[in-house]
Design a protein around this motif. Sequence first.
Motif, PDB file in Angstrom:
ATOM      1  N   VAL A 290       0.841  -1.196   0.000  1.00 41.79           N
ATOM      2  CA  VAL A 290       0.000   0.000   0.000  1.00 41.79           C
ATOM      3  C   VAL A 290       0.879   1.250   0.000  1.00 41.79           C
ATOM      4  O   VAL A 290       1.973   1.250   0.578  1.00 41.79           O
ATOM      5  CB  VAL A 290      -0.926   0.015   1.247  1.00 41.79           C
ATOM      6  N   LYS A 291       0.402   2.306  -0.628  1.00 42.31           N
ATOM      7  CA  LYS A 291       1.098   3.597  -0.576  1.00 42.31           C
ATOM      8  C   LYS A 291       0.157   4.649  -0.007  1.00 42.31           C
ATOM      9  O   LYS A 291      -0.972   4.810  -0.468  1.00 42.31           O
ATOM     10  CB  LYS A 291       1.575   4.029  -1.966  1.00 42.31           C
ATOM     11  N   ASP A 292       0.646   5.367   1.003  1.00 37.61           N
ATOM     12  CA  ASP A 292      -0.097   6.481   1.602  1.00 37.61           C
ATOM     13  C   ASP A 292       0.256   7.759   0.860  1.00 37.61           C
ATOM     14  O   ASP A 292       1.418   8.132   0.767  1.00 37.61           O
ATOM     15  CB  ASP A 292       0.268   6.603   3.084  1.00 37.61           C
ATOM     16  N   LEU A 293      -0.758   8.431   0.316  1.00 40.47           N
ATOM     17  CA  LEU A 293      -0.544   9.642  -0.476  1.00 40.47           C
ATOM     18  C   LEU A 293      -0.960  10.906   0.275  1.00 40.47           C
ATOM     19  O   LEU A 293      -1.084  11.970  -0.337  1.00 40.47           O
ATOM     20  CB  LEU A 293      -1.329   9.531  -1.788  1.00 40.47           C
ATOM     21  N   THR A 294      -1.154  10.803   1.568  1.00 40.04           N
ATOM     22  CA  THR A 294      -1.517  11.965   2.369  1.00 40.04           C
ATOM     23  C   THR A 294      -0.472  13.071   2.207  1.00 40.04           C
ATOM     24  O   THR A 294       0.730  12.824   2.337  1.00 40.04           O
ATOM     25  CB  THR A 294      -1.623  11.588   3.857  1.00 40.04           C
ATOM     26  N   GLY A 295      -0.914  14.265   1.918  1.00 38.13           N
ATOM     27  CA  GLY A 295      -0.013  15.411   1.787  1.00 38.13           C
ATOM     28  C   GLY A 295       0.551  15.604   0.396  1.00 38.13           C
ATOM     29  O   GLY A 295       1.178  16.634   0.124  1.00 38.13           O
ATOM     30  N   ILE A 296       0.362  14.653  -0.498  1.00 39.49           N
ATOM     31  CA  ILE A 296       0.841  14.780  -1.873  1.00 39.49           C
ATOM     32  C   ILE A 296      -0.256  15.443  -2.703  1.00 39.49           C
ATOM     33  O   ILE A 296      -1.355  14.897  -2.823  1.00 39.49           O
ATOM     34  CB  ILE A 296       1.220  13.413  -2.457  1.00 39.49           C
ATOM     35  N   GLU A 297       0.042  16.587  -3.291  1.00 39.16           N
ATOM     36  CA  GLU A 297      -0.991  17.363  -3.965  1.00 39.16           C
ATOM     37  C   GLU A 297      -0.699  17.637  -5.437  1.00 39.16           C
ATOM     38  O   GLU A 297      -1.584  18.109  -6.152  1.00 39.16           O
ATOM     39  CB  GLU A 297      -1.197  18.699  -3.238  1.00 39.16           C
ATOM     40  N   THR A 298       0.513  17.393  -5.891  1.00 38.68           N
ATOM     41  CA  THR A 298       0.866  17.707  -7.277  1.00 38.68           C
ATOM     42  C   THR A 298       1.533  16.519  -7.943  1.00 38.68           C
ATOM     43  O   THR A 298       2.018  15.592  -7.278  1.00 38.68           O
ATOM     44  CB  THR A 298       1.820  18.914  -7.345  1.00 38.68           C
ATOM     45  N   ALA A 299       1.587  16.568  -9.274  1.00 40.02           N
ATOM     46  CA  ALA A 299       2.246  15.511 -10.034  1.00 40.02           C
ATOM     47  C   ALA A 299       3.724  15.421  -9.686  1.00 40.02           C
ATOM     48  O   ALA A 299       4.293  14.320  -9.580  1.00 40.02           O
ATOM     49  CB  ALA A 299       2.059  15.767 -11.528  1.00 40.02           C
ATOM     50  N   ASP A 300       4.357  16.574  -9.496  1.00 38.71           N
ATOM     51  CA  ASP A 300       5.780  16.586  -9.171  1.00 38.71           C
ATOM     52  C   ASP A 300       6.037  15.979  -7.798  1.00 38.71           C
ATOM     53  O   ASP A 300       6.991  15.203  -7.622  1.00 38.71           O
ATOM     54  CB  ASP A 300       6.306  18.025  -9.213  1.00 38.71           C
ATOM     55  N   GLU A 301       5.191  16.290  -6.823  1.00 35.25           N
ATOM     56  CA  GLU A 301       5.341  15.704  -5.486  1.00 35.25           C
ATOM     57  C   GLU A 301       5.136  14.196  -5.531  1.00 35.25           C
ATOM     58  O   GLU A 301       5.825  13.448  -4.827  1.00 35.25           O
ATOM     59  CB  GLU A 301       4.348  16.339  -4.519  1.00 35.25           C
ATOM     60  N   LEU A 302       4.193  13.762  -6.349  1.00 34.68           N
ATOM     61  CA  LEU A 302       3.961  12.328  -6.479  1.00 34.68           C
ATOM     62  C   LEU A 302       5.200  11.637  -7.032  1.00 34.68           C
ATOM     63  O   LEU A 302       5.661  10.629  -6.488  1.00 34.68           O
ATOM     64  CB  LEU A 302       2.761  12.072  -7.390  1.00 34.68           C
ATOM     65  N   LEU A 303       5.748  12.164  -8.096  1.00 39.33           N
ATOM     66  CA  LEU A 303       6.917  11.555  -8.718  1.00 39.33           C
ATOM     67  C   LEU A 303       8.093  11.495  -7.743  1.00 39.33           C
ATOM     68  O   LEU A 303       8.798  10.482  -7.646  1.00 39.33           O
ATOM     69  CB  LEU A 303       7.305  12.319  -9.981  1.00 39.33           C
ATOM     70  N   LYS A 304       8.309  12.561  -6.996  1.00 37.09           N
ATOM     71  CA  LYS A 304       9.433  12.616  -6.060  1.00 37.09           C
ATOM     72  C   LYS A 304       9.248  11.674  -4.869  1.00 37.09           C
ATOM     73  O   LYS A 304      10.202  11.399  -4.139  1.00 37.09           O
ATOM     74  CB  LYS A 304       9.627  14.045  -5.557  1.00 37.09           C
TER      75      LYS A 304
ATOM     76  N   ILE B 231      -7.525   0.643  -6.155  1.00 35.01           N
ATOM     77  CA  ILE B 231      -6.901  -0.676  -6.118  1.00 35.01           C
ATOM     78  C   ILE B 231      -6.361  -1.041  -7.489  1.00 35.01           C
ATOM     79  O   ILE B 231      -7.057  -0.911  -8.506  1.00 35.01           O
ATOM     80  CB  ILE B 231      -7.915  -1.758  -5.672  1.00 35.01           C
ATOM     81  N   TYR B 232      -5.106  -1.492  -7.515  1.00 33.90           N
ATOM     82  CA  TYR B 232      -4.460  -2.015  -8.721  1.00 33.90           C
ATOM     83  C   TYR B 232      -4.714  -3.515  -8.741  1.00 33.90           C
ATOM     84  O   TYR B 232      -4.213  -4.248  -7.896  1.00 33.90           O
ATOM     85  CB  TYR B 232      -2.971  -1.680  -8.656  1.00 33.90           C
ATOM     86  N   LEU B 233      -5.499  -3.993  -9.708  1.00 37.18           N
ATOM     87  CA  LEU B 233      -6.013  -5.355  -9.615  1.00 37.18           C
ATOM     88  C   LEU B 233      -5.398  -6.319 -10.626  1.00 37.18           C
ATOM     89  O   LEU B 233      -5.001  -7.426 -10.271  1.00 37.18           O
ATOM     90  CB  LEU B 233      -7.530  -5.331  -9.772  1.00 37.18           C
ATOM     91  N   PHE B 234      -5.345  -5.949 -11.888  1.00 39.71           N
ATOM     92  CA  PHE B 234      -4.811  -6.829 -12.927  1.00 39.71           C
ATOM     93  C   PHE B 234      -3.885  -6.033 -13.834  1.00 39.71           C
ATOM     94  O   PHE B 234      -4.060  -4.824 -13.993  1.00 39.71           O
ATOM     95  CB  PHE B 234      -5.929  -7.415 -13.801  1.00 39.71           C
TER      96      PHE B 234
ATOM     97  N   ARG C 245      -5.176   6.888  -0.364  1.00 45.62           N
ATOM     98  CA  ARG C 245      -4.653   5.515  -0.220  1.00 45.62           C
ATOM     99  C   ARG C 245      -4.652   4.814  -1.575  1.00 45.62           C
ATOM    100  O   ARG C 245      -5.676   4.741  -2.265  1.00 45.62           O
ATOM    101  CB  ARG C 245      -5.519   4.747   0.779  1.00 45.62           C
ATOM    102  N   TYR C 246      -3.488   4.262  -1.951  1.00 50.88           N
ATOM    103  CA  TYR C 246      -3.334   3.518  -3.198  1.00 50.88           C
ATOM    104  C   TYR C 246      -2.939   2.098  -2.839  1.00 50.88           C
ATOM    105  O   TYR C 246      -1.910   1.865  -2.195  1.00 50.88           O
ATOM    106  CB  TYR C 246      -2.263   4.163  -4.076  1.00 50.88           C
TER     107      TYR C 246
END
Length: 559
Positions: A301-315, A466-469, A501-502
């Motif tokens: 699982v990945k917690d994405l709390t506090g991530i608001e932009t594409a750049d923050e996600l990538l980093k 959820i990433y399923l297949f 949550r991812y």
Amino acid sequence: MRSFSMITLTPKEFDEFSAAHPHGNFQQTSAMGRLRAIEGTEIEYLGIADGEKVVGGEKLADREKLAGGEKLAGGEKLASGEKFAADGGENVGGTGDNANVAQGDRKVPNVVAACVFETHRSRMSTFSAVHDGPLMDYDDAELVSFFLAALKQHAKAKGSAQLEITPEQPYRVRDTNGAALDGFVASVSGNDSHMSDDSRMSDDSRGSDDSRGASPSAASASAADSSASSKSAAPKSASSKSASSKSAAPKSASAPALPATIPADSQLVPDDRIVDNLSMVGFRHGGFTTGYTAVPRWRYVKDLTGIETADELLKSFTKRTQWSVKRAASMGVHVRELGADELGTFARIEQETAERRSFGFRGEQYFRDFKEAFGDRAHFLAAEIHTDEYVRSMEEKCERLRQSVAKLQAKYDAHPTTKTERQLGEESRNLAAAEKRLAEANEFAKEGDVLTAAVSLFVEHPRETIYLFSGSDDRFNSFYPSALIQYEAMLRYCVEAGVPRYNFYGIDGVFDDPHSEGRGVLEFKQGFDGYVEELAGEFMVPVRPLVYRFKTWAKRLMK
């Protein structure tokens, strides 16, 4: 004792409960109920009500009905969640007498637990099951006892030999490498940093083809129909309501802070009350197993709390996975959602991957049924190579390298040095590699303008995505399409949708064997820098013991 009763919910009522429950998930939705019904499973939405509650209908005269401390029309402030009647300020929340209920309000059951209840029938067997549920607080011994006693009775009335459940409530949370976190404490300021260290490497060409999720269809019935053999530990407590066991060891000066990638309210220590309370009502524990199971016991699982932009996600990814995502984007790879009329493409690549990696393929019709059942909450994404864009980018790169090689050659001819010779050799090798890739790009272009490199299925639930297949064409592994699909899915269905949550779903729970079956899948998911949820696993109780023993005997005889 509380006032419990088992009731039947409408699909809408059940979905509202699942959406609000801390362990709500896609298996516990009416959409999954519809999918299983298509496959021939009998579906019911059952719940436990603890008395009644007042909902809806408040009428405000000169006041606006607002929440969260916003201003009223008259300049007053309304406390968060407080509701007022039309006569100017009486609180109508709670479960008071009818006299306290404002006109237009109504009393409804106060649902505290619920599940999608499945009855699987075949010529040889009938059994009942709840996948990733029931949704309830498994630390609440009184609630567990009542609900599961009612479900056992219901399963028996349906003619089932046994009832099987797989609770979604985490048994414990571990770090990305599977290490226990018993000695950690949550930081005072909370976990708001998602900048990754570079301690792990991800390779898009290894393990990304299959999310190794559970089998969400009734095809898993054969696996689910086998009995759990291991006995669980003896009960520790029969209290009606257990205290929360989420916290770790008492905080001390020497206790390290919880890694920033892990939510502060995580279950850091083993929640043995899940097993204890289920044992008290007769359920047999299938054991703390590793490996892939019909419903995964191990999740990434990945917690994405506090991530608001594409750049923050990538980093927030590891350095290697950041590179893979950027590399894919630079090579003409684009991600788009497939329409319902394009699911044949998804099924074809999924089948090729299943045959290559030796896991089961469900068939194209299953994915069409899935889309029909889940509608807009099911997303079939494809990573596609735009060959003209790729050829053009490689032509431009080759031209830049040719110019660079020419300049270095002229420089070396005029004044040969070891440094210039080294630079010339390196740049010449880069040019040779680029020209090889350009030739490859031209060959790919002959196959078409757009080539599908990888596909994945994602499912939205109000609590998580959820990433399923997934599947991929292994000729295109060097384009890193699977890494780009993951990035796009997180961005679209979590960051931009406000979902923190991812869920990468299943891993095999083996962290210390580089040769294990699931190593490639694990390393691919670790590249996105998340954490591990370990669930308690499978539980089973015979509800018609003689029938169950006969069925078990017959199955052994047929082997």
